[in-house]
Design a protein around this motif. Structure first.
Motif, PDB file in Angstrom:
ATOM      1  N   VAL A 259       0.916  -1.281   0.229  1.00 49.64           N
ATOM      2  CA  VAL A 259       0.164   0.110  -0.099  1.00 49.64           C
ATOM      3  C   VAL A 259       0.952   1.241   0.014  1.00 49.64           C
ATOM      4  N   GLU A 260       1.944   1.127   0.826  1.00 50.59           N
ATOM      5  CA  GLU A 260       3.052   2.081   0.712  1.00 50.59           C
ATOM      6  C   GLU A 260       3.292   2.615  -0.644  1.00 50.59           C
ATOM      7  N   GLU A 261       3.824   1.725  -1.577  1.00 52.15           N
ATOM      8  CA  GLU A 261       4.317   1.931  -2.742  1.00 52.15           C
ATOM      9  C   GLU A 261       3.123   2.405  -3.413  1.00 52.15           C
ATOM     10  N   ALA A 262       2.058   2.270  -3.480  1.00 45.55           N
ATOM     11  CA  ALA A 262       0.704   2.606  -4.043  1.00 45.55           C
ATOM     12  C   ALA A 262       0.650   4.113  -3.735  1.00 45.55           C
TER      13      ALA A 262
ATOM     14  N   ALA B 155       0.251   7.603  -5.834  1.00 46.30           N
ATOM     15  CA  ALA B 155      -0.729   8.690  -5.803  1.00 46.30           C
ATOM     16  C   ALA B 155      -0.135   9.956  -5.558  1.00 46.30           C
ATOM     17  N   LYS B 156       0.904  10.053  -4.810  1.00 44.88           N
ATOM     18  CA  LYS B 156       1.365  11.536  -4.490  1.00 44.88           C
ATOM     19  C   LYS B 156       1.946  12.150  -5.866  1.00 44.88           C
TER      20      LYS B 156
ATOM     21  N   GLY C  23      -8.040  20.383  -1.439  1.00 45.06           N
ATOM     22  CA  GLY C  23      -9.462  19.545  -0.938  1.00 45.06           C
ATOM     23  C   GLY C  23      -9.525  18.396  -1.783  1.00 45.06           C
ATOM     24  N   ASN C  24      -8.776  18.319  -2.841  1.00 49.65           N
ATOM     25  CA  ASN C  24      -8.870  16.905  -3.602  1.00 49.65           C
ATOM     26  C   ASN C  24      -8.048  15.841  -3.212  1.00 49.65           C
ATOM     27  N   THR C  25      -8.450  14.494  -3.411  1.00 53.61           N
ATOM     28  CA  THR C  25      -7.886  13.598  -2.596  1.00 53.61           C
ATOM     29  C   THR C  25      -7.651  12.206  -3.503  1.00 53.61           C
ATOM     30  N   VAL C  26      -6.697  11.475  -3.263  1.00 54.94           N
ATOM     31  CA  VAL C  26      -6.490  10.033  -4.329  1.00 54.94           C
ATOM     32  C   VAL C  26      -6.582   8.993  -2.964  1.00 54.94           C
ATOM     33  N   GLU C  27      -7.788   8.311  -2.981  1.00 49.05           N
ATOM     34  CA  GLU C  27      -7.786   7.058  -2.007  1.00 49.05           C
ATOM     35  C   GLU C  27      -7.042   5.859  -2.563  1.00 49.05           C
ATOM     36  N   VAL C  28      -6.389   5.114  -1.731  1.00 50.23           N
ATOM     37  CA  VAL C  28      -5.669   4.051  -2.114  1.00 50.23           C
ATOM     38  C   VAL C  28      -6.267   2.842  -1.243  1.00 50.23           C
TER      39      VAL C  28
END
Length: 108
Positions: free
Chosen positions: A80-83, A87-88, A97-102
């Motif tokens: 998950v850390e690599e994902a 995502a970053k 305010g935008n997000t990327v949920e992993v």
């Protein structure tokens, strides 16, 4: 990775949207170059509907909420850390305010 952001068509010019699309394709291309991209898709806001628990249907995605689900990609990652590191780099994060949920997927 699930992208949550405002409807770009409501906040940006067509030219700005093209810039964002190119940035996104370049970012995904970088993941694909590492043989880590699986699939992805945008989720258009046009003609979106929400079916509620009482079976009523309203125009969606979520009424007055500013941000909503805008798309997703699936990547192959060793953790998950690599994902999260992938995502970053997402251009979606340029918007406040935008997000990327992993999330981890089970593949059978």
């Amino acid at each position: 990775m699930i992208f949550r952001h405002q409807d770009g068509l409501k906040i940006a010019s067509p030219e700005q949207i093209q810039v964002w699309m190119k940035q996104t394709m370049d970012w995904i291309g970088g993941i694909a170059a590492q043989n880590k991209f699986v699939e992805g898709n945008g989720l258009p806001f046009d003609e979106a509907k929400v079916v509620h628990h009482n079976k009523t249907v309203t125009n969606g995605p979520f009424g007055e909420i500013k941000e909503t689900l805008g798309g997703y990609i699936v990547v192959k990652a060793d953790s998950v850390e690599e994902a999260c590191e992938f995502a970053k780099g997402s251009p979606v994060l340029q918007g406040e305010g935008n997000t990327v949920e992993v999330r981890k997927l089970s593949r059978h």
